[in-house]
Design an enzyme around this catalytic site. Structure first.
Site, PDB file in Angstrom:
ATOM      1  N   ASN A 161       0.785  -1.239   0.000  1.00  9.59           N
ATOM      2  CA  ASN A 161       0.000   0.000   0.000  1.00  9.59           C
ATOM      3  C   ASN A 161       0.818   1.290   0.000  1.00  9.59           C
ATOM      4  OD1 ASN A 161       0.481  -0.965   2.724  1.00  9.59           O
ATOM      5  ND2 ASN A 161      -0.674   0.792   3.394  1.00  9.59           N
ATOM      6  N   GLU A 257       4.958  -4.596  12.075  1.00 10.11           N
ATOM      7  CA  GLU A 257       4.026  -3.480  11.885  1.00 10.11           C
ATOM      8  C   GLU A 257       2.803  -4.068  11.209  1.00 10.11           C
ATOM      9  OE1 GLU A 257       4.486  -0.547  13.043  1.00 10.11           O
ATOM     10  OE2 GLU A 257       6.568  -0.775  13.639  1.00 10.11           O
ATOM     11  N   CYS A 291      -2.833   1.365   6.806  1.00  7.23           N
ATOM     12  CA  CYS A 291      -2.980   0.764   8.143  1.00  7.23           C
ATOM     13  C   CYS A 291      -3.604   1.740   9.128  1.00  7.23           C
ATOM     14  CB  CYS A 291      -1.629   0.278   8.653  1.00  7.23           C
ATOM     15  SG  CYS A 291      -0.381   1.566   8.692  1.00  7.23           S
TER      16      CYS A 291
END
Ligand code: NAD
Length: 487
Positions: A161, A257, A291
């Protein structure tokens, strides 16, 4: 029909290790999610390629010539400069193989320049201190200090992304710390990662300390995470994948992450106009594939109608379209399967009683920004990470209720709180179990120097340039046992 495009970019061979571009046995085609057109071809690497690459990087770090700190700093400063000069070309790659309209892609390149520059500046922080041996009788006649040493070989596994800046967030801190890096970019977006490695080589990073192996997660990613000569795995991706990576990595250092489901609290005294604009921006940027994307908005009951109305009005104005058009604000999802999954989750919520005020429409890989209310408890748009342009708005009757709702979520990356009362803002911020709380902003905000990461299913450890450098280096003690007492 395919839109006009520049010629596909493909580096020599499509993978790099042992100091040279490698000719692959098999290839992966990289496609534009907008129309399925092939925009490049890269290596489809194998576990045996991973073994070769990791051994080569490990040899360079352990047995190769030293790479002095001043030279690391210079190489990364040069890399930041080159990246800034080539913003247009890098933004073009990000946009072609990924989901971002050109304008957002250019912003990502600017962020990556900052990430590399900040990493170069961490050279000043690679320092140690003397140790207080004289503080205990057992330390008498000893003198010593510690320095910060590289962990060795860093495996970097990245998602689709933010295909440049998230690569930069792993590779640049690892290099300034003196490590070697083996990078496995997302299979959907390897081109910009390859271009970035090419640029680092041009900037003077020693070729034998770098490797990039495009390929599939289950083969290349798993072989890399599990490789015994890898010293640290730095992973960014979904929680399910992260769990598999941690199991494969075993007892080695890992940074994870992972996902989020972006909660925002709008308290009774909030500036609703400001909150609604921020929610729309945070929920729908990059078609929600972020995110930090805003997914759940908890609002004081007396404000709910006003907030929903404003959010719906702003959402209707968003321009969904081709990434190449300057007017486009929302591009496609990464593939049709992702768009279909989101469509199903929204349908399931609506069948359970939710109201879709705008959006709830799919065409191919595009899903229109969607605002939901009255979503039934347990619906997947509430409990899972949507990773798409869908936001749910829920009223609350007390701040305590809202805080405990957010704390009961399985994710805890970042959150936002809108209120004009500073005491309440600080109280709520202290009580929320998340990695960061943004006051009068949504959680969709980050600067690249801040510690970044979350609690619960959102991750393990912290990235953010200075914190990544700390994690990717370790103190090494040197102590001298004097043979005679000082006079
Ligand atoms: P993903 O988990 O599907 O893939 C991430 C990477 O892991 C890819 O390179 C993939 O090939 C690799 N991979 C897949 N299976 C693997 C395995 N078994 N072993 C090793 N590697 C494997 O994620 P995605 O769809 O590319 O990205 C979306 C996810 O990333 C979302 O959950 C999002 O929240 C998360 N994300 C988190 C952050 C953060 O900083 N917290 C930032 C961006 C994205």
């Amino acid at each position: 029909m395919s839109r006009p495009r520049s010629s596909p970019w493909s580096p020599a061979g499509g993978a790099f290790w042992s100091g040279r571009w490698q000719a692959p046995e098999a290839v992966l085609h990289v496609v534009d999610p907008e129309d399925g057109a092939i925009v490049g071809t890269v290596a489809d690497c194998t576990p045996s390629d991973v073994d070769d690459a990791v051994h080569a990087v490990a040899r360079a770090v352990l047995e190769g010539p030293a790479w002095p700190v001043w030279s690391r700093r210079e190489a990364l400063h040069r890399a930041a400069g080159l990246l800034a000069q080539r913003e247009g070309a890098f933004a073009g790659l990000i946009s072609q193989e990924g989901c971002k309209p050109n304008r957002d892609a250019a912003r990502e390149v600017q962020r990556a320049v900052e990430t590399v520059r900040l990493s170069a500046e961490q050279a000043d922080r690679l320092e140690g201190r003397t140790l207080p041996f004289g503080d205990t009788p057992r330390g008498e006649n000893r003198l010593g200090w510690y320095t910060r040493e590289p962990v060795g070989v860093v495996a970097a596994i990245t998602p689709f992304n933010d295909p440049l800046n998230l690569v930069a967030h792993k590779v640049a801190p690892a290099l300034i710390g003196g490590n070697g890096v083996v990078l496995k970019p997302a299979e959907q977006t390897p081109l910009v990662a390859l271009a970035f490695i090419e640029l680092l080589l041009e900037a003077g990073v020693p070729a034998d300390r770098l490797a990039v192996l495009p390929g599939r997660g289950a083969t290349v990613g798993a072989a890399l995470a599990g490789h015994p000569r890898v010293d640290l795995v730095s992973f960014t991706g979904g929680h399910t994948t992260g769990t598999a990576v941690a199991a494969t990595a075993g007892a080695k250092k890992t940074l994870m992450e992972l996902g989020g489901n972006g909660a925002v609290l709008v308290l009774a005294d909030a500036d609703v106009r400001r909150a609604s604009a921020a929610v729309v921006d945070g929920a729908f940027g990059n078609a929600g594939q972020n995110c930090l994307s805003v997914q759940r908005v908890f609002v004081a009951r007396e404000l709910v109608d006003d907030l929903v109305e404003r959010i719906v009005v702003l959402t209707r104005k968003l321009v969904v379209g081709s990434k190449a058009l300057a007017s486009t604000q929302i591009g496609p999802l990464i593939d049709e399967a992702a768009a279909v999954r989101i469509e199903r989750w929204v349908e399931e919520a609506v069948q359970g009683g939710a109201e879709a005020h705008v959006g709830a429409k799919r065409e191919g890989t595009y899903y229109w920004p969607t605002v939901l209310t009255a979503v039934p408890a347990g619906a997947r748009v509430l409990t899972e990470e949507v990773f798409g342009p869908v936001v749910s708005i829920e009223p609350f009757d007390s701040v305590d209720e809202a805080v405990s709702e957010v704390n009961s979520l399985e994710y805890g990356l970042q959150a936002g709180v809108f209120t004009t009362d500073l005491d309440t803002a600080l109280d709520v911020a202290q009580r929320l179990r998340v990695g960061a709380v943004m006051i009068n902003d949504t959680g969709d905000f980050r600067i690249d120097a801040m510690p970044f990461g979350g609690s619960k299913r959102s991750g393990v450890g912290r990235e953010g340039v200075p914190f990544a450098v700390d994690a990717m280096t370790e103190p090494k003690i040197i102590a001298i046992h004097r043979t005679s007492r000082p006079a």
